[in-house]
Scaffold this motif. Structure first.
Motif, PDB file in Angstrom:
ATOM      1  N   ASP A  44      40.394  41.909  39.765  1.00  0.00           N
ATOM      2  CA  ASP A  44      39.006  41.366  40.135  1.00  0.00           C
ATOM      3  C   ASP A  44      38.044  42.165  38.933  1.00  0.00           C
ATOM      4  O   ASP A  44      36.908  42.213  39.041  1.00  0.00           O
ATOM      5  N   GLY A  45      38.734  43.206  38.183  1.00  0.00           N
ATOM      6  CA  GLY A  45      37.726  43.954  37.265  1.00  0.00           C
ATOM      7  C   GLY A  45      37.309  45.276  37.703  1.00  0.00           C
ATOM      8  O   GLY A  45      36.325  45.840  37.126  1.00  0.00           O
ATOM      9  N   THR A  46      37.651  45.590  38.865  1.00  0.00           N
ATOM     10  CA  THR A  46      36.937  46.920  39.562  1.00  0.00           C
ATOM     11  C   THR A  46      38.018  48.184  39.566  1.00  0.00           C
ATOM     12  O   THR A  46      37.366  49.209  40.078  1.00  0.00           O
ATOM     13  N   ARG A  47      39.215  48.004  39.176  1.00  0.00           N
ATOM     14  CA  ARG A  47      39.900  49.132  39.626  1.00  0.00           C
ATOM     15  C   ARG A  47      39.592  50.507  39.086  1.00  0.00           C
ATOM     16  O   ARG A  47      39.516  51.386  39.607  1.00  0.00           O
ATOM     17  N   ALA A  52      39.006  53.018  33.105  1.00  0.00           N
ATOM     18  CA  ALA A  52      38.803  51.609  32.420  1.00  0.00           C
ATOM     19  C   ALA A  52      37.590  51.292  33.396  1.00  0.00           C
ATOM     20  O   ALA A  52      37.389  51.869  34.614  1.00  0.00           O
ATOM     21  N   LYS A  53      37.004  50.772  32.623  1.00  0.00           N
ATOM     22  CA  LYS A  53      35.485  50.353  33.035  1.00  0.00           C
ATOM     23  C   LYS A  53      35.478  49.145  34.188  1.00  0.00           C
ATOM     24  O   LYS A  53      36.277  48.211  34.291  1.00  0.00           O
ATOM     25  N   ASN A  54      34.581  49.314  35.088  1.00  0.00           N
ATOM     26  CA  ASN A  54      34.330  48.344  36.236  1.00  0.00           C
ATOM     27  C   ASN A  54      33.509  47.110  35.359  1.00  0.00           C
ATOM     28  O   ASN A  54      32.529  46.759  34.917  1.00  0.00           O
ATOM     29  N   LEU A  55      34.653  45.858  35.178  1.00  0.00           N
ATOM     30  CA  LEU A  55      34.173  44.770  34.465  1.00  0.00           C
ATOM     31  C   LEU A  55      33.102  43.870  34.917  1.00  0.00           C
ATOM     32  O   LEU A  55      32.391  43.178  34.530  1.00  0.00           O
ATOM     33  N   GLN A  56      32.895  44.122  36.506  1.00  0.00           N
ATOM     34  CA  GLN A  56      32.080  43.257  37.145  1.00  0.00           C
ATOM     35  C   GLN A  56      30.648  43.626  36.809  1.00  0.00           C
ATOM     36  O   GLN A  56      29.617  43.154  37.100  1.00  0.00           O
ATOM     37  N   LYS A  57      30.415  44.948  36.450  1.00  0.00           N
ATOM     38  CA  LYS A  57      29.253  45.584  36.161  1.00  0.00           C
ATOM     39  C   LYS A  57      28.709  45.599  34.836  1.00  0.00           C
ATOM     40  O   LYS A  57      27.793  45.978  34.260  1.00  0.00           O
ATOM     41  N   ALA A  64      30.582  42.619  21.471  1.00  0.00           N
ATOM     42  CA  ALA A  64      31.016  43.802  21.844  1.00  0.00           C
ATOM     43  C   ALA A  64      32.072  43.834  22.730  1.00  0.00           C
ATOM     44  O   ALA A  64      33.271  44.632  22.505  1.00  0.00           O
ATOM     45  N   ILE A  65      32.412  42.826  23.599  1.00  0.00           N
ATOM     46  CA  ILE A  65      33.625  42.612  24.362  1.00  0.00           C
ATOM     47  C   ILE A  65      34.862  42.259  23.410  1.00  0.00           C
ATOM     48  O   ILE A  65      35.762  43.034  23.488  1.00  0.00           O
ATOM     49  N   ALA A  66      34.630  41.405  22.467  1.00  0.00           N
ATOM     50  CA  ALA A  66      35.631  41.081  21.802  1.00  0.00           C
ATOM     51  C   ALA A  66      36.134  42.243  20.510  1.00  0.00           C
ATOM     52  O   ALA A  66      37.173  42.462  20.436  1.00  0.00           O
ATOM     53  N   LEU A  67      35.089  42.882  20.313  1.00  0.00           N
ATOM     54  CA  LEU A  67      35.246  44.096  19.481  1.00  0.00           C
ATOM     55  C   LEU A  67      36.283  45.286  20.118  1.00  0.00           C
ATOM     56  O   LEU A  67      36.926  45.659  19.480  1.00  0.00           O
ATOM     57  N   GLN A  68      35.703  45.502  21.423  1.00  0.00           N
ATOM     58  CA  GLN A  68      36.582  46.364  21.956  1.00  0.00           C
ATOM     59  C   GLN A  68      38.208  45.829  22.425  1.00  0.00           C
ATOM     60  O   GLN A  68      39.016  46.846  22.361  1.00  0.00           O
ATOM     61  N   ILE A  69      38.251  44.704  22.533  1.00  0.00           N
ATOM     62  CA  ILE A  69      39.420  44.101  22.625  1.00  0.00           C
ATOM     63  C   ILE A  69      40.474  44.382  21.539  1.00  0.00           C
ATOM     64  O   ILE A  69      41.517  44.648  21.529  1.00  0.00           O
ATOM     65  N   ARG A  70      39.728  43.773  20.330  1.00  0.00           N
ATOM     66  CA  ARG A  70      40.235  43.957  19.077  1.00  0.00           C
ATOM     67  C   ARG A  70      40.670  45.335  18.636  1.00  0.00           C
ATOM     68  O   ARG A  70      41.750  45.848  18.341  1.00  0.00           O
ATOM     69  N   ILE A  95      36.786  37.323  30.763  1.00  0.00           N
ATOM     70  CA  ILE A  95      36.203  38.716  31.457  1.00  0.00           C
ATOM     71  C   ILE A  95      34.740  38.405  31.884  1.00  0.00           C
ATOM     72  O   ILE A  95      34.401  39.179  32.769  1.00  0.00           O
ATOM     73  N   LYS A  96      33.868  37.738  31.145  1.00  0.00           N
ATOM     74  CA  LYS A  96      32.518  37.606  31.630  1.00  0.00           C
ATOM     75  C   LYS A  96      32.782  36.614  32.998  1.00  0.00           C
ATOM     76  O   LYS A  96      31.609  36.767  33.796  1.00  0.00           O
ATOM     77  N   THR A  97      33.532  35.951  33.345  1.00  0.00           N
ATOM     78  CA  THR A  97      33.678  35.371  34.800  1.00  0.00           C
ATOM     79  C   THR A  97      33.871  36.462  35.843  1.00  0.00           C
ATOM     80  O   THR A  97      33.284  36.051  36.905  1.00  0.00           O
ATOM     81  N   LEU A  98      33.996  37.501  35.501  1.00  0.00           N
ATOM     82  CA  LEU A  98      34.359  38.496  36.561  1.00  0.00           C
ATOM     83  C   LEU A  98      32.956  39.399  37.009  1.00  0.00           C
ATOM     84  O   LEU A  98      32.894  40.058  37.937  1.00  0.00           O
ATOM     85  N   ARG A  99      32.104  39.242  36.100  1.00  0.00           N
ATOM     86  CA  ARG A  99      30.958  39.765  36.405  1.00  0.00           C
ATOM     87  C   ARG A  99      30.301  39.294  37.607  1.00  0.00           C
ATOM     88  O   ARG A  99      30.334  38.034  38.045  1.00  0.00           O
TER      89      ARG A  99
END
Length: 103
Positions: A44-47, A52-57, A64-70, A95-99
Motif C-alpha cells: 500500500d506504499g507505507t512500509r 523507503a518513503k511513504n508513497l501515500q504521503k 520527479a517520480i519518473a526521475l527517481q524511478i529511472r 504510484i500516484k494512486t497510492l496517495r
C-alpha cells in the motif's frame, strides 16, 4: 428534471474523460510495482523498509517520480536499464494512486 440531470451528468462525464475514467490505475503499473517496489515500499506504499518513503504521503509531480524511478535515490536502485520509458510512465501513474487525500 431532465435538465437538472443533464447539468449534473455533463460535468461528471467531462471529469471522467479528463481523468482517464478512473482514479485507480491497475494493469501493468500495478504489476511492475508489485515486482519492483512493494518489497521496500509495501503493497500500500507505507512500509518504509530500508528508508523507503511513504508513497501515500508523497507530493512529488510525475516528472520527479519518473526521475527517481529511472535514476534511483540513495539505496533505491536505478531502473532505467530494467524498465522501458512506457513502463516507467505506467509505474508513475500507479504510484500516484497510492496517495491518500489530504484532510
Amino acid at each position: 428534471m431532465k435538465r437538472t440531470m443533464r447539468m449534473l451528468l455533463i460535468p461528471l462525464l467531462l471529469f471522467l474523460v479528463a481523468t482517464g475514467f478512473s482514479t485507480r490505475h491497475t494493469g501493468e503499473g500495478q504489476t511492475l510495482y508489485e515486482q519492483h517496489c512493494a518489497r521496500c515500499h509495501g503493497a500500500d506504499g507505507t512500509r518504509g523498509m530500508f528508508g523507503a518513503k511513504n508513497l501515500q504521503k508523497s507530493l512529488l509531480p510525475d516528472t520527479a517520480i519518473a526521475l527517481q524511478i529511472r535514476n534511483g535515490k540513495r539505496i533505491m536502485p536505478p531502473f532505467k536499464k530494467r524498465l522501458t520509458p512506457d513502463q516507467i510512465n505506467e509505474l508513475t501513474t500507479y504510484i500516484k494512486t497510492l496517495r491518500k487525500p489530504a484532510i
